[in-house]
Scaffold this motif. Sequence first.
Motif, short mmCIF file in Angstrom:
data_model
loop_
_atom_site.label_atom_id
_atom_site.label_comp_id
_atom_site.label_asym_id
_atom_site.label_seq_id
_atom_site.Cartn_x
_atom_site.Cartn_y
_atom_site.Cartn_z
N PHE A 12 0.84 -1.20 0.00
CA PHE A 12 0.00 0.00 0.00
C PHE A 12 0.87 1.26 0.00
CE2 PHE A 12 -2.28 -3.33 2.40
CZ PHE A 12 -3.40 -3.47 1.59
N PRO A 13 1.66 1.48 -1.06
CA PRO A 13 2.57 2.63 -1.06
C PRO A 13 1.84 3.97 -1.00
CG PRO A 13 2.47 1.62 -3.23
CD PRO A 13 1.72 0.72 -2.29
N HIS A 14 0.59 4.00 -1.43
CA HIS A 14 -0.21 5.23 -1.41
C HIS A 14 -0.79 5.52 -0.03
CE1 HIS A 14 -2.88 1.82 -1.93
NE2 HIS A 14 -3.84 2.57 -1.41
N ALA A 15 -0.65 4.57 0.90
CA ALA A 15 -1.31 4.71 2.20
C ALA A 15 -0.34 4.60 3.37
CB ALA A 15 -2.41 3.65 2.31
N ILE A 16 0.89 4.99 3.18
CA ILE A 16 1.89 4.85 4.24
C ILE A 16 1.50 5.67 5.48
CG2 ILE A 16 4.29 5.33 4.87
CD1 ILE A 16 5.01 4.43 1.99
N ASP A 17 1.03 6.87 5.29
CA ASP A 17 0.61 7.69 6.43
C ASP A 17 -0.58 7.07 7.15
OD1 ASP A 17 2.61 9.55 5.96
OD2 ASP A 17 1.32 10.88 4.80
N ALA A 18 -1.54 6.55 6.38
CA ALA A 18 -2.72 5.91 6.98
C ALA A 18 -2.31 4.65 7.75
CB ALA A 18 -3.75 5.58 5.91
N LEU A 19 -1.37 3.88 7.21
CA LEU A 19 -0.88 2.69 7.91
C LEU A 19 -0.33 3.08 9.27
CD1 LEU A 19 1.01 0.83 5.04
CD2 LEU A 19 -0.96 -0.06 6.29
N HIS A 20 0.50 4.10 9.29
CA HIS A 20 1.10 4.56 10.54
C HIS A 20 0.03 5.07 11.52
CE1 HIS A 20 4.06 6.19 13.27
NE2 HIS A 20 3.46 7.36 13.19
N GLN A 21 -0.88 5.87 11.01
CA GLN A 21 -1.92 6.44 11.87
C GLN A 21 -2.81 5.35 12.46
OE1 GLN A 21 -4.41 9.30 9.91
NE2 GLN A 21 -5.29 10.04 11.81
N LEU A 22 -3.22 4.38 11.64
CA LEU A 22 -4.08 3.30 12.14
C LEU A 22 -3.35 2.44 13.17
CD1 LEU A 22 -6.02 2.26 8.94
CD2 LEU A 22 -7.02 3.06 11.09
N LYS A 23 -2.06 2.20 12.98
CA LYS A 23 -1.30 1.41 13.95
C LYS A 23 -1.31 2.09 15.32
CE LYS A 23 1.99 -0.63 10.74
NZ LYS A 23 3.40 -0.65 10.31
N ILE A 24 -1.25 3.41 15.31
CA ILE A 24 -1.22 4.17 16.56
C ILE A 24 -2.61 4.27 17.19
CG2 ILE A 24 -0.88 6.50 17.52
CD1 ILE A 24 1.36 6.83 15.41
N GLU A 25 -3.64 4.49 16.38
CA GLU A 25 -4.97 4.80 16.88
C GLU A 25 -5.89 3.59 17.07
OE1 GLU A 25 -6.53 7.58 14.08
OE2 GLU A 25 -5.18 9.18 14.71
N ASN A 26 -5.60 2.48 16.39
CA ASN A 26 -6.54 1.36 16.37
C ASN A 26 -5.82 0.09 16.83
OD1 ASN A 26 -8.08 -0.92 15.38
ND2 ASN A 26 -9.26 0.52 14.16
N ALA A 27 -6.14 -0.38 18.03
CA ALA A 27 -5.46 -1.55 18.60
C ALA A 27 -5.67 -2.79 17.73
CB ALA A 27 -5.94 -1.81 20.01
N HIS A 28 -6.87 -2.96 17.20
CA HIS A 28 -7.14 -4.13 16.34
C HIS A 28 -6.27 -4.08 15.09
CE1 HIS A 28 -9.21 -7.47 14.52
NE2 HIS A 28 -9.55 -6.73 13.47
N PHE A 29 -6.18 -2.91 14.48
CA PHE A 29 -5.33 -2.77 13.29
C PHE A 29 -3.87 -3.06 13.65
CE2 PHE A 29 -2.70 -0.67 10.20
CZ PHE A 29 -3.34 -0.95 9.00
N GLY A 30 -3.44 -2.59 14.80
CA GLY A 30 -2.07 -2.85 15.24
C GLY A 30 -1.80 -4.34 15.39
N LYS A 31 -2.77 -5.08 15.93
CA LYS A 31 -2.61 -6.54 16.06
C LYS A 31 -2.58 -7.21 14.69
CE LYS A 31 -4.70 -6.91 20.61
NZ LYS A 31 -5.82 -7.41 21.41
N LEU A 32 -3.47 -6.79 13.80
CA LEU A 32 -3.49 -7.35 12.44
C LEU A 32 -2.16 -7.08 11.74
CD1 LEU A 32 -7.00 -6.31 11.07
CD2 LEU A 32 -6.27 -8.60 11.77
N SER A 33 -1.70 -5.87 11.85
CA SER A 33 -0.45 -5.48 11.22
C SER A 33 0.72 -6.30 11.78
CB SER A 33 -0.20 -3.99 11.44
OG SER A 33 1.04 -3.61 10.95
N GLY A 34 0.77 -6.45 13.08
CA GLY A 34 1.82 -7.23 13.71
C GLY A 34 1.79 -8.69 13.28
N ARG A 35 0.60 -9.26 13.25
CA ARG A 35 0.47 -10.66 12.82
C ARG A 35 0.87 -10.80 11.35
NH1 ARG A 35 1.64 -15.48 12.89
NH2 ARG A 35 0.15 -16.94 12.05
N TYR A 36 0.48 -9.83 10.52
CA TYR A 36 0.84 -9.86 9.11
C TYR A 36 2.37 -9.87 8.97
CZ TYR A 36 1.43 -8.63 4.24
OH TYR A 36 1.81 -8.64 2.92
#
Length: 81
Positions: A12-36
């Motif tokens: 998702f090269p177009h969404a690097i800022d959104a990836l970072h923001q969601l990791k910080i703001e959304n615990a579920h997204f952070g877990k998904l990202s970590g598992r990925y």
Amino acid sequence: MSHTPHELADEFPHAIDALHQLKIENAHFGKLSGRYHELNREIHRIEAEVDAASDFRVEDMKKQRLGLLDEISGMLTAHSG
């Protein structure tokens, strides 16, 4: 370590800022990202022949990674929409 293909920033090269923001703001997204990332690195180690695994296990792991990628993609779409 060499570049690991399929990193989220590559997917998702177009969404690097959104990836970072969601990791910080959304615990579920952070877990998904970590598992990925864990799963992706494990697959990469197997494909690089650092670790061994059966074909069935590798295919199962790739399916899991794809499922995570789909869920992450959906969350990115909802976040930007």
